[in-house]
Design a protein around this motif. Structure first.
Motif, PDB file in Angstrom:
ATOM      1  N   ALA A   1       0.814  -1.214   0.000  1.00  0.00           N
ATOM      2  CA  ALA A   1       0.000   0.000   0.000  1.00  0.00           C
ATOM      3  C   ALA A   1       0.849   1.266   0.000  1.00  0.00           C
ATOM      4  O   ALA A   1       1.846   1.358   0.728  1.00  0.00           O
ATOM      5  N   VAL A   2       0.429   2.245  -0.797  1.00  0.00           N
ATOM      6  CA  VAL A   2       1.037   3.584  -0.779  1.00  0.00           C
ATOM      7  C   VAL A   2       0.427   4.317   0.409  1.00  0.00           C
ATOM      8  O   VAL A   2      -0.711   4.780   0.370  1.00  0.00           O
ATOM      9  N   ALA A   3       1.202   4.429   1.484  1.00  0.00           N
ATOM     10  CA  ALA A   3       0.660   4.863   2.778  1.00  0.00           C
ATOM     11  C   ALA A   3       0.149   6.293   2.764  1.00  0.00           C
ATOM     12  O   ALA A   3      -0.814   6.626   3.460  1.00  0.00           O
ATOM     13  N   GLY A   4       0.766   7.169   1.991  1.00  0.00           N
ATOM     14  CA  GLY A   4       0.403   8.577   2.015  1.00  0.00           C
ATOM     15  C   GLY A   4      -0.890   8.916   1.311  1.00  0.00           C
ATOM     16  O   GLY A   4      -1.388  10.041   1.446  1.00  0.00           O
ATOM     17  N   TYR A   5      -1.465   7.955   0.584  1.00  0.00           N
ATOM     18  CA  TYR A   5      -2.686   8.240  -0.167  1.00  0.00           C
ATOM     19  C   TYR A   5      -3.868   7.372   0.272  1.00  0.00           C
ATOM     20  O   TYR A   5      -4.891   7.337  -0.413  1.00  0.00           O
ATOM     21  N   LEU A   6      -3.751   6.691   1.394  1.00  0.00           N
ATOM     22  CA  LEU A   6      -4.869   5.897   1.881  1.00  0.00           C
ATOM     23  C   LEU A   6      -6.080   6.802   2.118  1.00  0.00           C
ATOM     24  O   LEU A   6      -5.956   7.900   2.671  1.00  0.00           O
ATOM     25  N   GLY A   7      -7.246   6.355   1.688  1.00  0.00           N
ATOM     26  CA  GLY A   7      -8.455   7.152   1.840  1.00  0.00           C
ATOM     27  C   GLY A   7      -8.546   8.311   0.870  1.00  0.00           C
ATOM     28  O   GLY A   7      -9.458   9.148   0.965  1.00  0.00           O
ATOM     29  N   ASP A   8      -7.633   8.357  -0.086  1.00  0.00           N
ATOM     30  CA  ASP A   8      -7.566   9.475  -1.037  1.00  0.00           C
ATOM     31  C   ASP A   8      -7.685   8.913  -2.454  1.00  0.00           C
ATOM     32  O   ASP A   8      -8.431   7.970  -2.698  1.00  0.00           O
ATOM     33  N   ARG A   9      -6.945   9.481  -3.363  1.00  0.00           N
ATOM     34  CA  ARG A   9      -6.908   9.051  -4.757  1.00  0.00           C
ATOM     35  C   ARG A   9      -5.461   8.733  -5.139  1.00  0.00           C
ATOM     36  O   ARG A   9      -4.523   9.113  -4.440  1.00  0.00           O
TER      37      ARG A   9
ATOM     38  N   ALA B   1       4.611  -2.258   2.686  1.00  0.00           N
ATOM     39  CA  ALA B   1       4.708  -0.829   2.370  1.00  0.00           C
ATOM     40  C   ALA B   1       5.154  -0.631   0.926  1.00  0.00           C
ATOM     41  O   ALA B   1       5.954  -1.404   0.390  1.00  0.00           O
ATOM     42  N   HIS B   2       4.632   0.446   0.329  1.00  0.00           N
ATOM     43  CA  HIS B   2       4.950   0.776  -1.062  1.00  0.00           C
ATOM     44  C   HIS B   2       5.322   2.252  -1.153  1.00  0.00           C
ATOM     45  O   HIS B   2       4.994   2.915  -2.126  1.00  0.00           O
ATOM     46  N   SER B   3       5.973   2.745  -0.089  1.00  0.00           N
ATOM     47  CA  SER B   3       6.408   4.134   0.068  1.00  0.00           C
ATOM     48  C   SER B   3       5.247   5.015   0.513  1.00  0.00           C
ATOM     49  O   SER B   3       4.108   4.555   0.644  1.00  0.00           O
ATOM     50  N   MET B   4       5.523   6.300   0.714  1.00  0.00           N
ATOM     51  CA  MET B   4       4.486   7.257   1.098  1.00  0.00           C
ATOM     52  C   MET B   4       3.747   7.816  -0.109  1.00  0.00           C
ATOM     53  O   MET B   4       2.528   7.949  -0.096  1.00  0.00           O
ATOM     54  N   THR B   5       4.483   8.148  -1.181  1.00  0.00           N
ATOM     55  CA  THR B   5       3.859   8.853  -2.310  1.00  0.00           C
ATOM     56  C   THR B   5       4.181   8.251  -3.677  1.00  0.00           C
ATOM     57  O   THR B   5       3.892   8.868  -4.704  1.00  0.00           O
ATOM     58  N   HIS B   6       4.772   7.062  -3.732  1.00  0.00           N
ATOM     59  CA  HIS B   6       5.044   6.337  -4.975  1.00  0.00           C
ATOM     60  C   HIS B   6       6.023   7.052  -5.912  1.00  0.00           C
ATOM     61  O   HIS B   6       5.798   7.114  -7.119  1.00  0.00           O
ATOM     62  N   PRO B   7       7.150   7.572  -5.419  1.00  0.00           N
ATOM     63  CA  PRO B   7       8.141   8.187  -6.308  1.00  0.00           C
ATOM     64  C   PRO B   7       9.096   7.143  -6.884  1.00  0.00           C
ATOM     65  O   PRO B   7       9.070   5.967  -6.484  1.00  0.00           O
TER      66      PRO B   7
END
Length: 265
Positions: free
Chosen positions: A96-104, A135-141
């Motif tokens: 999961a991309v942790a920084g975008y959970l519940g978002d787009r 984990a798949h990073s915070m913002t997928h860079p």
């Protein structure tokens, strides 16, 4: 002789793919057929973390071992993929991309950037149901193009964020876009992960790098016949221990561009 391990990589399961994500989307009926093929082929499906433990320890894997993994944490996993996995009692690993959970999925371009993501509550429920969460990073860079300090934050902060949500250790990481270097792998080790998944579109095997485990990307064009060939050890190569020259050259090209496309998966 290497014992080949097919590690399957999915992204999205839905009948209505977002424009720009079509190639990385399989239909629910297609996904169900893939899972049934694994059953019919007497495959032993394991979480990636369990396969990594065998690689690390050198203990033999069960005959016919295979893994089903998902990248990103799109909301359609809960709607379409998880019910099929659960009904068959089949384990999976979701990065999961942790920084975008519940978002787009805002790291993507165009309409694909509006794909709904799993919420923190959904992710926790999936973990409680038996899905291995990584984990798949915070913002997928593209981590291999970032300054060291920012790459370190992306890797370590995503582990911390997911562990706070799940209330359990997160021990496996997947490199966004599959891109990594020795320095990026070192940061993953320093953050406390015990394994990491790459992409590579090659077979993993009993001598694979536990911090760059090779996976095979499953696309909208992957038929049951294609899957059958992969399960028989055909259609791809075993992953080498070292990165290929073309991988290193490709990194230089992306570096020169300096503004790489976010939708490059």
């Amino acid at each position: 002789m290497k014992h080949l391990i097919p590690i399957l990589l999915y992204h999205s399961v839905t009948g209505t793919p977002a424009r720009g994500l079509e190639r990385f989307t399989v239909r629910p009926d297609q996904f169900a057929a893939h899972l049934d093929h694994l059953i019919d082929d007497d495959r032993t499906v394991l979480p990636l973390g369990e396969i990594a433990e065998h690689l690390r320890s050198g203990t033999p894997l069960p005959e016919g071992a295979v893994a089903v993994t998902f990248d990103d944490g799109l909301a359609d996993f809960a709607e379409h993929a998880w019910p099929e996995l659960r009904s068959r009692g089949m384990p999976s690993t979701l990065y999961a991309v942790a920084g975008y959970l519940g978002d787009r999925s805002r790291w993507l371009d165009g309409p694909a950037a509006e794909s709904p993501m799993l919420s923190a509550g959904q992710l926790s429920a999936l973990a409680d149901g038996g899905v291995e969460i990584g984990a798949h990073s915070m913002t997928h860079p593209q981590l291999d193009l970032l300054p060291r300090a920012r790459a370190q934050r992306e890797i370590a902060d995503s582990k911390d964020a997911l562990e706070q949500i799940l209330g359990r250790p997160v021990t496996t990481f997947a490199y966004p876009h599959g891109h990594h270097t020795r320095a990026v792998k070192d940061l993953v080790v320093e953050a406390g992960y015990t394994s990491a998944a790459a992409v590579r579109d090659m077979f993993s095997h009993d001598r694979d790098d536990v911090f760059a485990i090779a996976r095979l990307t499953i696309t909208d064009a992957t038929t049951n016949e294609d899957l059958g060939r992969l399960l028989q050890g055909r259609g791809a190569r075993p992953a080498p221990r070292r990165q290929l020259v073309r991988t290193r050259l490709g990194r230089q090209v992306r570096r020169l561009r300096q503004t790489p496309s976010r939708s490059d998966r």
